[in-house]
Design a protein around this motif. Structure first.
Motif, short mmCIF file in Angstrom:
data_model
loop_
_atom_site.label_atom_id
_atom_site.label_comp_id
_atom_site.label_asym_id
_atom_site.label_seq_id
_atom_site.Cartn_x
_atom_site.Cartn_y
_atom_site.Cartn_z
N ARG A 23 5.88 -2.94 15.47
CA ARG A 23 5.03 -1.77 15.68
C ARG A 23 5.49 -0.59 14.83
NH1 ARG A 23 2.07 -1.78 20.62
NH2 ARG A 23 2.55 -3.54 21.98
N ASN A 24 6.76 -0.58 14.47
CA ASN A 24 7.34 0.57 13.76
C ASN A 24 7.28 0.45 12.25
OD1 ASN A 24 8.09 1.60 16.31
ND2 ASN A 24 9.96 0.37 16.31
N LEU A 25 6.71 -0.64 11.73
CA LEU A 25 6.57 -0.77 10.27
C LEU A 25 5.67 0.33 9.73
CD1 LEU A 25 6.23 -4.62 9.66
CD2 LEU A 25 7.97 -3.12 8.66
N LEU A 26 6.13 1.00 8.68
CA LEU A 26 5.38 2.13 8.12
C LEU A 26 5.03 1.85 6.66
CD1 LEU A 26 7.61 5.05 9.46
CD2 LEU A 26 5.46 4.20 10.44
N SER A 27 3.78 2.09 6.32
CA SER A 27 3.34 2.04 4.92
C SER A 27 2.00 2.74 4.84
CB SER A 27 3.22 0.59 4.42
OG SER A 27 2.25 -0.11 5.15
N GLU A 28 1.60 3.10 3.64
CA GLU A 28 0.38 3.89 3.47
C GLU A 28 -0.87 3.14 3.92
OE1 GLU A 28 -1.89 6.43 -0.09
OE2 GLU A 28 0.12 5.60 -0.41
N TYR A 29 -0.92 1.84 3.63
CA TYR A 29 -2.13 1.07 3.92
C TYR A 29 -1.93 0.00 5.00
CZ TYR A 29 -3.67 3.41 -0.30
OH TYR A 29 -3.99 4.37 -1.24
N GLY A 30 -0.80 0.04 5.69
CA GLY A 30 -0.62 -0.83 6.84
C GLY A 30 0.07 -2.15 6.54
N THR A 31 0.15 -2.98 7.57
CA THR A 31 0.83 -4.28 7.52
C THR A 31 -0.19 -5.40 7.62
OG1 THR A 31 2.80 -3.33 8.57
CG2 THR A 31 2.60 -5.72 8.58
N TYR A 32 -0.04 -6.39 6.76
CA TYR A 32 -0.95 -7.54 6.72
C TYR A 32 -0.15 -8.82 6.98
CZ TYR A 32 -4.09 -4.18 4.60
OH TYR A 32 -4.87 -3.07 4.37
N PHE A 33 -0.77 -9.71 7.73
CA PHE A 33 -0.07 -10.94 8.16
C PHE A 33 -0.95 -12.16 7.92
CE2 PHE A 33 0.58 -14.18 11.42
CZ PHE A 33 1.94 -14.42 11.34
N VAL A 34 -0.32 -13.26 7.48
CA VAL A 34 -0.99 -14.55 7.42
C VAL A 34 -0.16 -15.58 8.18
CG1 VAL A 34 -2.28 -14.18 5.28
CG2 VAL A 34 0.05 -15.11 5.17
N THR A 35 -0.82 -16.56 8.74
CA THR A 35 -0.14 -17.56 9.55
C THR A 35 0.63 -18.54 8.68
OG1 THR A 35 -2.19 -18.87 9.52
CG2 THR A 35 -1.80 -17.48 11.44
N GLY A 36 1.79 -18.97 9.22
CA GLY A 36 2.56 -20.04 8.63
C GLY A 36 2.48 -21.27 9.51
N ASN A 37 3.05 -22.37 9.06
CA ASN A 37 2.97 -23.60 9.86
C ASN A 37 3.64 -23.45 11.23
OD1 ASN A 37 5.21 -23.51 7.91
ND2 ASN A 37 5.90 -25.41 8.85
N HIS A 38 4.69 -22.64 11.33
CA HIS A 38 5.38 -22.50 12.61
C HIS A 38 4.58 -21.70 13.63
CE1 HIS A 38 9.46 -24.29 11.95
NE2 HIS A 38 8.95 -24.33 10.72
#
Length: 404
Positions: free
Chosen positions: A235-250
């Protein structure tokens, strides 16, 4: 759910059988020169059974029970011993193959040489010296494996290094010059990696002042119900355009749909064969993401699709694809992406993985290219399974776009 549990127990059974063969072979081969009596052999057999059961039971408890202090110690003992025996088995196999080659050479050379060789004749003193050397070799292999395990444990628990990578792009607009992307990958929060580790990673990532943060899969090794609290630092990750996530096999082994909902509730943008357009200094960058390369084997409607992820990005000045497995790059190139960020390989993590990984993966670590698409493969921010890293250091990656 019942099907997933069935698959889990089948996997655990096969895994335990493989461990039994590897551990048993290693210890009995190394103990052979000492000519153990029946009591000592029984103790050795008990040790094999104990170490074989250590890992699957630790894995079982980590998936179905909330963490306690003894469980954490059990997990560390189990997965560290797994790393030790992986190394030991590799060295024993190497030793036995070398010995076999040497005996073959002696036999062939003796066959073509006149008269019996000294090797063939032998004497009692030679045999006792041979026994001593065999015992010394066994002890040396055990000692070297123990030392290497300790070194790998230390390397795995060092803070991940900050690795800055310049991405040279032909025709990059001035507005995207110096655009900064922080990549985290393969953190594997689970039996031995917890929220404290992630908190430190988040703080060090924030210090990079990236324009966006990309998490390229394998964030967790366990269900939301047991690991939710350990992912809260995200929740505390900071950046100008946000955090993006993609799924991995795990994620698909750990309940992908529940984790997707959990991450979205934290404000993280999960890209499932989707993209988002960002305007930066008058230029446009498309941030796209695909589901894991093998996701369809668990969730058929999550089949990876770079072409779908690229839909609507035609007007973008730069197209970025987040894909957990490097093998997505072949379709990414066809879809016109400029850069793909991946993980999955861990760079092999430790010996012999960092040699064998090249058999299964064309792209293992670092920056490479396929056709017009550049590919960066992270060695991972955490580790999986044994808490060891040898020859494949963990990393937090900062990728900076520059005009070629």
């Amino acid at each position: 759910m019942e099907f997933e549990l069935q698959r889990f127990f089948i996997f655990l059974g096969i895994f335990t059988a493989i461990l039994s063969l590897a551990y048993g072979y290693s210890l009995f081969r190394l103990s052979e020169p000492f000519r153990l009596n029946s009591w000592q052999q029984a103790v050795l057999l008990g040790s094999v059974v104990f170490f074989v059961l250590l890992t699957p039971t630790a894995y079982f408890f980590s998936l179905f029970y909330r963490e306690t202090q003894w469980q954490k110690l059990w997990a560390y003992a189990a997965f560290t011993s797994l790393g030790f025996f992986t190394l030991l088995f590799s060295f024993v196999i190497f030793h036995d193959l070398s010995k076999l080659v040497w005996k073959g050479w002696v036999y062939i050379s003796g066959y073509f040489s006149p008269g019996p060789s000294e090797f063939a004749q032998g004497n009692s003193s030679d045999m006792s010296r041979s026994d001593f050397l065999a015992q010394l070799t066994s002890l040396a292999v055990l000692g070297f494996t123990g030392g290497l395990t300790a070194f790998g444990f230390y390397q795995a628990h060092k803070k991940p290094s900050i690795k800055e990578v310049k991405i040279k792009v032909q025709g990059l607009p001035e507005g995207l010059e110096g655009f900064r992307i922080a990549q985290l990958s393969d953190i594997h929060i689970g039996p031995t990696i917890k929220g404290g580790f992630l908190q430190d990673v988040v703080e060090r990532t924030n210090a990079l002042n990236a324009h966006l943060v990309a998490i390229t899969g394998d964030l967790v090794d366990g269900p939301v119900s047991l690991l939710k609290e350990h992912t809260l630092p995200l929740r505390n990750l900071l950046s100008e355009y946000g955090t993006y996530f993609v799924t991995g096999n795990h994620e698909y082994y750990s309940g992908a749909l529940a984790w997707i909902r959990e991450l979205e509730s934290m404000g993280i943008q999960v890209l499932l064969n989707q993209n988002k357009l960002i305007s930066h200094n008058g230029s446009r960058i498309a941030v796209a993401g695909v589901t894991d390369y093998k996701a369809h084997s668990v969730l058929p409607n999550h089949k990876t699709d770079p072409q779908k992820a690229a839909f609507g990005t035609e007007a973008a000045d730069f197209k970025l694809l987040l894909a957990h497995q490097p093998n997505s790059v072949f379709e990414a190139a066809k879809a016109g992406f400029h850069l793909q960020l991946s993980g999955h390989t861990h760079g092999g993590q430790y010996f012999p993985g960092n040699l064998l990984i090249h058999i299964f993966q064309k792209f293992v670590a670092g920056l490479s290219r396929w056709e017009d698409t550049q590919l960066y493969v992270s060695r991972g921010t955490g580790y999986w399974g044994p808490p060891l890293r040898i020859g494949a250091p963990s990393e937090i990656t900062l990728l900076v776009l520059e005009k070629a």
